[in-house]
Design a protein around this motif. Structure first.
Motif, PDB file in Angstrom:
ATOM      1  N   PRO A  77       0.833  -1.210   0.000  1.00  0.00           N
ATOM      2  CA  PRO A  77       0.000   0.000   0.000  1.00  0.00           C
ATOM      3  C   PRO A  77       0.863   1.253   0.000  1.00  0.00           C
ATOM      4  O   PRO A  77       2.057   1.205   0.326  1.00  0.00           O
ATOM      5  CB  PRO A  77      -0.808  -0.141   1.301  1.00  0.00           C
ATOM      6  N   PRO A  78       0.311   2.391  -0.380  1.00  0.00           N
ATOM      7  CA  PRO A  78       1.103   3.634  -0.388  1.00  0.00           C
ATOM      8  C   PRO A  78       1.628   3.962   1.006  1.00  0.00           C
ATOM      9  O   PRO A  78       0.891   3.973   1.992  1.00  0.00           O
ATOM     10  CB  PRO A  78       0.097   4.689  -0.870  1.00  0.00           C
ATOM     11  N   GLY A  79       2.913   4.234   1.078  1.00  0.00           N
ATOM     12  CA  GLY A  79       3.547   4.595   2.340  1.00  0.00           C
ATOM     13  C   GLY A  79       4.004   3.440   3.191  1.00  0.00           C
ATOM     14  O   GLY A  79       4.561   3.671   4.270  1.00  0.00           O
ATOM     15  N   ALA A  80       3.780   2.190   2.746  1.00  0.00           N
ATOM     16  CA  ALA A  80       4.161   1.032   3.547  1.00  0.00           C
ATOM     17  C   ALA A  80       5.650   0.756   3.407  1.00  0.00           C
ATOM     18  O   ALA A  80       6.271   1.083   2.390  1.00  0.00           O
ATOM     19  CB  ALA A  80       3.356  -0.196   3.142  1.00  0.00           C
ATOM     20  N   ARG A  81       6.214   0.140   4.416  1.00  0.00           N
ATOM     21  CA  ARG A  81       7.623  -0.244   4.410  1.00  0.00           C
ATOM     22  C   ARG A  81       7.780  -1.614   3.748  1.00  0.00           C
ATOM     23  O   ARG A  81       6.891  -2.458   3.824  1.00  0.00           O
ATOM     24  CB  ARG A  81       8.170  -0.298   5.831  1.00  0.00           C
ATOM     25  N   ARG A 119      12.881  -3.640   5.542  1.00  0.00           N
ATOM     26  CA  ARG A 119      13.101  -2.478   6.392  1.00  0.00           C
ATOM     27  C   ARG A 119      12.328  -2.647   7.697  1.00  0.00           C
ATOM     28  O   ARG A 119      11.189  -3.138   7.700  1.00  0.00           O
ATOM     29  CB  ARG A 119      12.666  -1.196   5.680  1.00  0.00           C
ATOM     30  N   PRO A 120      12.889  -2.219   8.818  1.00  0.00           N
ATOM     31  CA  PRO A 120      12.186  -2.364  10.101  1.00  0.00           C
ATOM     32  C   PRO A 120      11.030  -1.377  10.214  1.00  0.00           C
ATOM     33  O   PRO A 120      11.038  -0.295   9.594  1.00  0.00           O
ATOM     34  CB  PRO A 120      13.279  -2.074  11.135  1.00  0.00           C
ATOM     35  N   LEU A 121      10.019  -1.747  10.999  1.00  0.00           N
ATOM     36  CA  LEU A 121       8.864  -0.880  11.254  1.00  0.00           C
ATOM     37  C   LEU A 121       9.225   0.041  12.408  1.00  0.00           C
ATOM     38  O   LEU A 121       9.124  -0.333  13.582  1.00  0.00           O
ATOM     39  CB  LEU A 121       7.632  -1.724  11.569  1.00  0.00           C
ATOM     40  N   ASP A 122       9.680   1.266  12.077  1.00  0.00           N
ATOM     41  CA  ASP A 122      10.186   2.177  13.098  1.00  0.00           C
ATOM     42  C   ASP A 122       9.119   3.105  13.649  1.00  0.00           C
ATOM     43  O   ASP A 122       9.429   3.990  14.442  1.00  0.00           O
ATOM     44  CB  ASP A 122      11.345   2.997  12.535  1.00  0.00           C
TER      45      ASP A 122
END
Length: 290
Positions: free
Chosen positions: A255-259, A263-266
């Motif tokens: 989705p738009p803006g998802a990591r 990459r870690p979920l910061d």
């Protein structure tokens, strides 16, 4: 599956993120009603209209501006927040009662004496026979008035993700690195603009509108769910008539803006978006048989 529990839990999380974005940008005074509702479960406080990073809410009513680094930081979190709110609306539409589809409205019949030709005129013209319409039956053309584009006062949260551009990304050159063409007639070189810096002031009018649309969607979630149901009915009607319409409100892939997975979920919003993305796909899959 208990959809109401998932809706309320993720809605409270999105309210916390929205309150943090409003406080980070220093727009507390511009979001007086929305900020009060967000403060109930959020962390935004105060209302000075200016944060430590230099963001100005401009409560006098002018065009708000933000430093480039702060503007980019808010956008970096606003994109996944909008995607998560869009998926929350899809899940909320799952809880609405299933009403029978409304019949397609009938098209109004053409008025007599108008500019639309009847069947006989169409047949004669297809045979190459010229038809002269009396001037009394022709409507006078409207006078063209130049349109004045004004900035919108409010916008609504889009119900569908923005699709990716299938073509390759065009290469662009920033203004400060543009080539300069000189002549041998003593022309003075054009002065190029300086390169952008993190402290440049950027117009944040569009950012304020997007934050307001997000706050309005979270404050009245049932209304947004009814909007999505109408969107689904419009899609079904268009596909029944053979017209091209979007297959799904969610775009394929992340989705738009998802990591990405590597990459870690910061930030909290990335975990909320991941959960709501799964819930939205389950809501669009079909009727719940659990």
């Amino acid at each position: 599956m208990d959809w109401q529990v998932a809706i309320e839990r993720n809605r409270a999380a999105l309210r916390r993120v929205l309150a943090a974005l409003i406080a980070m940008a220093g727009f507390d005074r511009r979001f007086a009603p929305e900020a009060q509702s967000c403060h109930a479960g959020g962390s935004a406080t105060g209302g000075e209209g200016r944060d430590a990073a230099g963001g100005s809410g401009d409560p006098a009513g002018g065009r708000p501006t933000l430093p480039r680094r702060l503007h980019r930081a808010v956008l970096r979190l606003l994109r996944p927040t909008e995607s998560a709110a869009r998926r929350l609306i899809i899940v909320a539409a799952k809880t609405l009662p299933q009403a029978p589809p409304a019949p397609e409205p009938a098209r109004p019949a053409p008025r007599p004496g108008g500019t639309q030709p009847n069947a006989a005129v169409s047949v004669l013209r297809s045979l190459g026979i010229a038809i002269v319409i009396p001037p009394s039956t022709v409507l006078a053309p409207r006078r063209s008035v130049p349109a004045v584009r004004r900035p919108p006062a409010s916008i609504a949260l889009p119900l569908a993700d923005r699709l990716r551009n299938p073509g390759p990304r065009l290469r662009t050159v920033p203004p400060h690195a543009a080539p300069r063409i000189l002549s041998f007639e003593g022309a003075v070189p054009h002065r190029l603009p300086p390169p952008p810096t993190p402290n440049d002031r950027l117009d944040a009018t569009r950012l304020v509108l997007r934050l307001r649309a997000l706050a309005a969607a979270l404050d009245d979630l049932p209304r947004q769910a009814r909007r999505f149901v109408r969107w689904q009915a419009l899609r079904a009607r268009a596909r029944a008539r053979g017209l091209k319409f979007r297959i799904s409100p969610l775009r394929s892939g992340r989705p738009p803006g998802a990591r990405s997975a590597s990459r870690p979920l910061d930030h909290e919003i990335h975990e909320v978006l991941r959960d709501l993305h799964w819930f939205a796909h389950q809501a669009l899959a079909g009727p719940d048989t659990s």
